[in-house]
Design a protein around this motif. Structure first.
Motif, PDB file in Angstrom:
ATOM      1  N   TYR A 134      -0.643  21.286 -35.499  1.00 14.60           N
ATOM      2  CA  TYR A 134      -1.558  20.319 -35.153  1.00 14.60           C
ATOM      3  C   TYR A 134      -2.738  20.444 -36.463  1.00 14.60           C
ATOM      4  O   TYR A 134      -3.058  19.382 -36.969  1.00 14.60           O
ATOM      5  CB  TYR A 134      -2.205  20.662 -33.808  1.00 14.60           C
ATOM      6  N   ARG A 147      -7.879  22.424 -26.832  1.00 12.06           N
ATOM      7  CA  ARG A 147      -6.514  23.305 -26.965  1.00 12.06           C
ATOM      8  C   ARG A 147      -7.047  24.235 -28.141  1.00 12.06           C
ATOM      9  O   ARG A 147      -5.924  24.938 -28.613  1.00 12.06           O
ATOM     10  CB  ARG A 147      -5.447  22.060 -27.671  1.00 12.06           C
ATOM     11  N   THR A 183       2.566  14.894 -27.438  1.00 10.96           N
ATOM     12  CA  THR A 183       0.973  15.655 -27.668  1.00 10.96           C
ATOM     13  C   THR A 183       0.270  14.539 -26.885  1.00 10.96           C
ATOM     14  O   THR A 183       0.747  14.028 -26.433  1.00 10.96           O
ATOM     15  CB  THR A 183       0.577  15.592 -29.149  1.00 10.96           C
ATOM     16  N   TYR A 184      -1.181  15.157 -27.110  1.00 13.71           N
ATOM     17  CA  TYR A 184      -1.873  14.330 -26.010  1.00 13.71           C
ATOM     18  C   TYR A 184      -2.604  13.037 -26.645  1.00 13.71           C
ATOM     19  O   TYR A 184      -2.567  12.782 -27.857  1.00 13.71           O
ATOM     20  CB  TYR A 184      -3.211  15.137 -25.950  1.00 13.71           C
ATOM     21  N   ASN A 217       0.844  21.969 -20.180  1.00 14.74           N
ATOM     22  CA  ASN A 217       1.134  22.378 -21.638  1.00 14.74           C
ATOM     23  C   ASN A 217       1.479  23.576 -21.803  1.00 14.74           C
ATOM     24  O   ASN A 217       0.790  24.618 -21.144  1.00 14.74           O
ATOM     25  CB  ASN A 217      -0.066  21.982 -22.466  1.00 14.74           C
ATOM     26  N   GLN A 268      -5.498   9.158 -32.013  1.00 16.64           N
ATOM     27  CA  GLN A 268      -4.713  10.290 -31.650  1.00 16.64           C
ATOM     28  C   GLN A 268      -3.484   9.757 -32.053  1.00 16.64           C
ATOM     29  O   GLN A 268      -2.863   8.845 -31.834  1.00 16.64           O
ATOM     30  CB  GLN A 268      -4.721  10.187 -30.107  1.00 16.64           C
ATOM     31  N   HIS A 326       4.798  19.611 -21.203  1.00 21.39           N
ATOM     32  CA  HIS A 326       4.589  19.488 -22.865  1.00 21.39           C
ATOM     33  C   HIS A 326       4.626  20.764 -23.626  1.00 21.39           C
ATOM     34  O   HIS A 326       4.218  21.761 -23.177  1.00 21.39           O
ATOM     35  CB  HIS A 326       3.623  18.715 -22.944  1.00 21.39           C
ATOM     36  N   MET A 372       6.481  18.378 -33.123  1.00 21.10           N
ATOM     37  CA  MET A 372       6.110  18.170 -31.596  1.00 21.10           C
ATOM     38  C   MET A 372       6.795  17.063 -31.133  1.00 21.10           C
ATOM     39  O   MET A 372       6.169  15.991 -31.488  1.00 21.10           O
ATOM     40  CB  MET A 372       4.692  18.690 -31.573  1.00 21.10           C
ATOM     41  N   TRP A 381       3.303  22.710 -27.079  1.00 22.69           N
ATOM     42  CA  TRP A 381       2.190  22.705 -28.319  1.00 22.69           C
ATOM     43  C   TRP A 381       2.283  23.704 -29.138  1.00 22.69           C
ATOM     44  O   TRP A 381       2.646  24.893 -28.738  1.00 22.69           O
ATOM     45  CB  TRP A 381       0.765  22.728 -27.372  1.00 22.69           C
ATOM     46  N   ILE A 424       2.587  14.517 -33.840  1.00 24.47           N
ATOM     47  CA  ILE A 424       2.201  15.656 -34.775  1.00 24.47           C
ATOM     48  C   ILE A 424       3.787  15.920 -35.210  1.00 24.47           C
ATOM     49  O   ILE A 424       4.697  16.194 -34.241  1.00 24.47           O
ATOM     50  CB  ILE A 424       1.667  16.956 -33.911  1.00 24.47           C
TER      51      ILE A 424
END
Ligand SMILES: O=C(O)C(=O)C[C@H](O)[C@H](O)CO
Ligand SMILES: [Mg+2]
Length: 403
Positions: A187, A215, A158-159, A393, A149, A180, A155, A182, A152
């Motif tokens: 991504y 997502r 992110t997760y 998000n 993970q 957050h 951004m 997104w 990005i």
């Protein structure tokens, strides 16, 4: 063997954890994990108000009858709070029955199908180089499988990325939900580069996993699955929200990348169509959140008919009690796939002494009677509950999106 006492123990050794302890007139006790990240007190109330009083005096050997009493008898059926409460009771009762039989839980389930359980670790980084360093650290520790993970570009958040390199990722990081932002385009333009970088540096042997965390839309997930095919992932997880199980058929038509789903599921009804339509490859529903061993083994039996394997969710917001019970289940279940593993904090490890052991990318459950995990209540009392919420998000235009 009658249940004489049932207590809910809440502690926060680095993060909130909820444990149910069932004591009997034979002097034996069993424990179960009831942790539902960000909703812990809802399960505590459900257990203390609606479950514990009804358990006192019941035969602890009557696992199935108690399960049905708590499920059918609840009238309102399932849902994460109910099924986490049932999961904790069921886990504690199987722990008790195995202890009473003087055998490790895997023996009671049917014996070992494998000597050790392959796990995957979490490699995260704010950029690709940072993520690759974490993959290298896991490979040096013997992991055969690693989830990646990464931050990005463009951004802020992110997760799945730890705040600092080498730290564990804990999403419930604020009293009330943090917000957050997104952007799917950023991504999708980036994440195939991450997979390419891992394969270039570590080759093809390493099992490579990634969590999309609900997502994408189905056609976006199909695009990502196709983009990922040259890097032959072990699985692409939670690529779309899975309430609409039929959506996975569209993804399946476009890509051979294996699909994993189910950490937010709490019953067989959440995944029956997904399994029967062979739209997924791994089912992740956990012993805690999906009604315990009694219910998850029904899910695993259905999954086996359709070549779907287990891949239990296992972050640090499930306690060592759930991990211990899961490792016994993983040792027995014929259609085992892989087990998620995030190391708990040192404080958590001290509160929950356990028989399971990690070596060379695998776990062994240990041979102590029951699931092999205990709770040090005096030590647990030193870590009082502190509310912590999962983030929400939003898309860049402010739309509340899937976290
Ligand atoms: O471990 C995973 O695959 C997760 O998706 C972790 C979840 O975000 C976490 O358990 C939510 O509490
Ligand atoms: Mg996940």
């Amino acid at each position: 063997m009658r249940i004489t006492h049932a207590r809910v123990i809440v502690c926060c050794p680095g993060r909130n954890l909820v444990t149910l302890k069932l004591e009997t007139d034979q002097g034996l006790y069993g424990i179960g994990d009831a942790t539902l990240n960000g909703r812990e007190q809802a399960v505590v109330a459900y257990l203390e108000e609606h479950v514990v009083p009804a358990l006192i005096g019941r035969d602890a050997h009557g696992i199935e009858d108690i399960w049905q009493f708590l499920y059918r008898g609840a009238y309102w059926r399932r849902g994460p709070v109910t099924m986490s409460a049932i999961g904790a009771v069921d886990m504690a009762l199987w722990d008790l029955k195995a202890k009473a039989a003087g055998m490790p839980l895997y023996q009671l389930l049917g014996g070992k199908s494998r000597d050790r359980v392959m796990v995957y670790g979490h490699a995260t980084g704010h950029d690709i180089d940072g993520c690759l360093e974490e993959v290298a650290r896991h490979v040096e520790q013997g992991y055969r499988a690693v989830r990646v993970q990464c931050g990005i570009p463009g951004m802020a958040t992110t997760y799945g990325v730890a705040k600092r390199a080498g730290e564990r990722y804990e999403p419930a990081d604020a009293d009330l939900p943090a917000e957050h932002v997104w952007d799917t385009a950023k991504y999708l333009n980036f994440v195939p580069k991450l997979f390419e970088a891992v394969r270039e540096r570590f080759g093809d042997e390493l099992h490579l996993l990634h969590d999309v965390h609900h997502r994408l839309t189905p056609i976006e997930a199909a695009r990502l699955g196709k983009l990922a095919e040259p890097y032959h992932l072990f699985w692409l997880e939670d690529c779309v929200p899975a309430e609409n199980q039929e959506a996975f058929r569209l993804i399946r038509q476009h890509t051979t990348t294996p699909l994993a789903v189910g950490e937010v599921f709490n019953s067989i009804h959440d995944c029956r169509e997904l399994i029967e339509s062979q739209s997924i490859d791994y089912i992740r529903a956990t012993l805690t959140h999906a009604g315990g061993i009694s219910h998850v083994r029904r899910i695993a039996a259905l999954a086996e008919l359709y070549h779907v394997r287990t891949g239990f969710h296992g972050p640090t917001d499930l306690s060592p009690v759930c991990l211990g019970a899961a490792l016994h289940f993983d040792s027995w279940v014929p259609n085992f796939g892989i087990q998620e593993y995030m190391p708990h904090s040192e404080e958590t490890e001290a509160v929950f002494p356990h028989a399971y052991r990690f070596a060379d990318g695998h776990f062994t459950p240990g041979d102590a009677p029951g699931h092999g995990v205990d709770i040090d209540e005096d030590l647990a009392a030193k870590y009082p509950y502190k509310r912590a919420s999962l983030p929400v998000n939003r898309l860049e235009d402010g739309t509340l999106w899937h976290w």
